[in-house]
Design an enzyme around this catalytic site. Sequence first.
Site, PDB file in Angstrom:
ATOM      1  CG  HIS A  92      -2.108  -1.130   1.501  1.00  0.00           C
ATOM      2  ND1 HIS A  92      -3.177  -0.584   1.140  1.00  0.00           N
ATOM      3  CD2 HIS A  92      -1.994  -2.330   1.974  1.00  0.00           C
ATOM      4  CE1 HIS A  92      -4.019  -1.886   1.222  1.00  0.00           C
ATOM      5  NE2 HIS A  92      -2.705  -2.812   1.414  1.00  0.00           N
TER       6      HIS A  92
ATOM      7  CE  LYS B 134      -6.465  13.761   0.326  1.00  0.00           C
ATOM      8  NZ  LYS B 134      -6.678  12.722  -0.593  1.00  0.00           N
ATOM      9  NE  ARG B 135      -3.838   9.990  10.193  1.00  0.00           N
ATOM     10  CZ  ARG B 135      -3.252   8.963  10.835  1.00  0.00           C
ATOM     11  NH1 ARG B 135      -4.320   7.556  11.196  1.00  0.00           N
ATOM     12  NH2 ARG B 135      -2.232   9.374  11.958  1.00  0.00           N
TER      13      ARG B 135
ATOM     14  CE  LYS C 219      -2.774  10.512   2.853  1.00  0.00           C
ATOM     15  NZ  LYS C 219      -3.187   9.597   2.089  1.00  0.00           N
TER      16      LYS C 219
ATOM     17  CB  THR D 175     -10.160   4.725  -0.455  1.00  0.00           C
ATOM     18  OG1 THR D 175      -9.619   5.272   0.542  1.00  0.00           O
ATOM     19  CG2 THR D 175      -9.781   3.390  -1.313  1.00  0.00           C
TER      20      THR D 175
ATOM     21  CE  LYS E 251     -14.289   5.576   1.206  1.00  0.00           C
ATOM     22  NZ  LYS E 251     -13.312   6.020   2.564  1.00  0.00           N
TER      23      LYS E 251
END
Length: 832
Positions: free
Chosen positions: A377, A568-569, A574, A676, A680
Amino acid sequence: MTSDFKETRTAENLQFVPASPLDMGADALVEDFVRHCNRTLGRHAVQVDSPLVYHAIAYAVRDRLMERWNHTSYAMLEADSRRVHYLSLEYLMGRLLNNALLNLDLKEACEEALKRLGMTLDSVLEREHDAGLGNGGLGRLAACFLDSCATLDLPVIGYGLRYRYGMFRQRLEDGHQVEDPDPWLREGYPWEIAHFELSQVVRFGGHKEADCAADGGQRERWVDTHDVLAVPYDVPVPGYRNGTVNTLRLWSAKATDAFDLEEFNAGGYADAVAAKNSAETITMVLYPNAASENGRELRLRQQYFLASASLQDTLRRWTQEHGEDFSGFAAKNCFQLNDTHPAVAVPELMRLLIDDHQLDWDDAWEITRQTMAYTNHTLLPEALECWPVAMFERLLPRVLEIIRDINAHFLAEVGQRWPDDPDRIQRMSLFQDGSDPVVRMAYLAIVGSFSVNGVAELHSRLLREGLFRDFSELWPGKFNNKTNGVTQRRWLAACNPGLSKLVTETLGEGWITDLHQLQRLKEHADDADFQQAWRSEKQANKQRLAALIESRTGMRIDTGMLFDVQVKRIHEYKRQLLNVLHAIHLYDRIKRGDVVGDPPRAIILGGKAAPDYVMAKRIVKFANEVARVINADPAMEGRLRLVFVPDYNVSTMEVICPAADLSEQISVAGKEASGTGNMKFMMNGAITIGTLDGANIEIRDAVGDENFFLFGLTVEEIEAMRPDYDPQSIIDADADFSRVMQLVESAHFDCAEGGVLDAIVHAIKTSDDPWMTAADFRSFVDMQKRAGDAYLDVPGWTRMSILNTSASGQFSTDRTITDYNREIWKLTPLTP
Ligand code: 26Q
């Protein structure tokens, strides 16, 4: 009184089979609610706002799950079917009541029952604590997988840990993140069933001893160990209206009686109790995914505890049915490793087969290599797990010895294939030598598995070409891709009932188990009435989110604004920082009177930073300080809002994703394995602004370039630019960027304290910035402008929104799991 049960007795077995299934109507639910209040909970009265109400309803629903659950377990036993054991340190299940109601088709009856009792379903649903047994994407993926496996009737059992404290709760204090423990089990958890009789003993420490076997050969024994009991707690996983209820088995650590007694004799009562506590700390808390958590001994204990208990459970079931004949084992069992976290299962299965079941090495290895499959991952090299050999030696001496043997066999194989390549042998060794040698868990997982997969096409390609190149040259056939997904039952049907109703009225309800059917929404993308209905659902969802934001932060948000969302985290790759820089840019433009042509925009951020990830916590503080300045400025009124939603989790996402207009997926290319959240948002009609990273690429291919806001450098461009990356010159050459940086550096935002400001400025300006934030600033700002313009074209935007939902069919975990099953698991559905 007549019995509700049919009884069968044998000498040692009592079997009870319910005579008739429970009534699924509202009357029966009311009756069972009262019965559970009275007789299960022992209350003659409950206050309507007490947690007991939720518990009583959960028990009534659980009764209806239970009969299907028993049925499924029995069918699995009876069929002796091939099974998959999904091994994961994390399951982010969120709340279960609403999911159970949806999948059992009990929602209307339950609403009616609660109405008669003077309550609303929504208020009861809100009482449930999230089961937050995971960090983020990987944990939620495991939960979505279980939902799809149950819906597809696949005999898959989830194995995990029952952490007493799940993911921490996040509060903001003066813009800083503060963590509180998450005591999710404190009021009791109605969804778990303890199976004390299936407890397993897991061993730690001690030393190994050679022993003479009956056949005269040598046998290894592992002795003087400290033993811990693994007690399974089973959680039901219902499929969608198909009668299947699968199992998530979570292990809880308990001191063994033997251990107690030994300590008791040695040191007396107090020492015995202390030792008991130390055994039970194994499942005390979920580890957050911070780099510095790497190498913690308790974490390795957790990993081994899960691997060993789950494998022993499987072997127990096997020997019950087949005795000590393991010839058919590999045909009937598969273990899917969710990242390397449970990779110690590879040597542990070898140990159990060799030491406890007397198989020889070659047979044990054959079985191991035919049953294990590994999913990676991450592409961040620093995130690859390595464990100090010294720690392994101390904690799991016999397991380490087996890893050494696996390595010897493996390197011999490499040496045969490449006889004159000692470098390659070094590179591929399961051990990294040095002053503090370590075991490379990813390599162990690859060597011990028949399948290795990435989670999006780009990710899988980069694994083959980069991180695992040597291995893919040796075993090209082992490597494959399984693009992630999300379950539309939770992420559309349950969390967005308004839009779901509209979709079902338009297409029928087939999409709930066959998401490709959403394709047919395309035909309605330009229909004015349909568009109007679509927008009105989005509007209602935005109101719901605005209410949540107001209740958590006190801030009111105008739902006419463009909802621009990144949740998100918090992680540097990111690039939440890039998003905040864009917010500052908009602020700067508005301040300078450059306001024509932009829609009012609410930038919504949320996510947790690992408690010891210093830079991530600085980003949280920075975002909050920028938000404070923007939101306090009268000139921003009705134009720009920046909010940080505290304590982002599964239940919060269920309110956020239906309300988003724009989905921010802005990681630096080549770092986000899949994502992911992106799926959504898409499913709920948000349009993505994103880089060519992870599954964004497949999302854009599916929806079409004209319905996706693409920006930023590609992986190849990033890598080409890296050697002479010069952020200062990028800033200097860009007037907007320069003004943004001036605002940041002039202490306009109150975050000088604690070095937050300096660190943020440095992160952006250093030529070593691994995330190359400055490189993508211009194209991000330009594409945001295009997104803003597009939002002003109401029918055009609505069309894009509809087309995004319409094209999201392939991002269902039903598709993902079908792929896993076709190419890796090869299970036959087991219809009850
Ligand atoms: C490591 C060492 C010690 C303690 C904890 C950890 C740890 C825990 C969790 C390391 C990593 C994780 C979680 C990783 C994760 O969530 N990865 C995400 O997985 C998603 C599902 O495949 C992808 O969509 C995301 O791209 C990926 O970041």
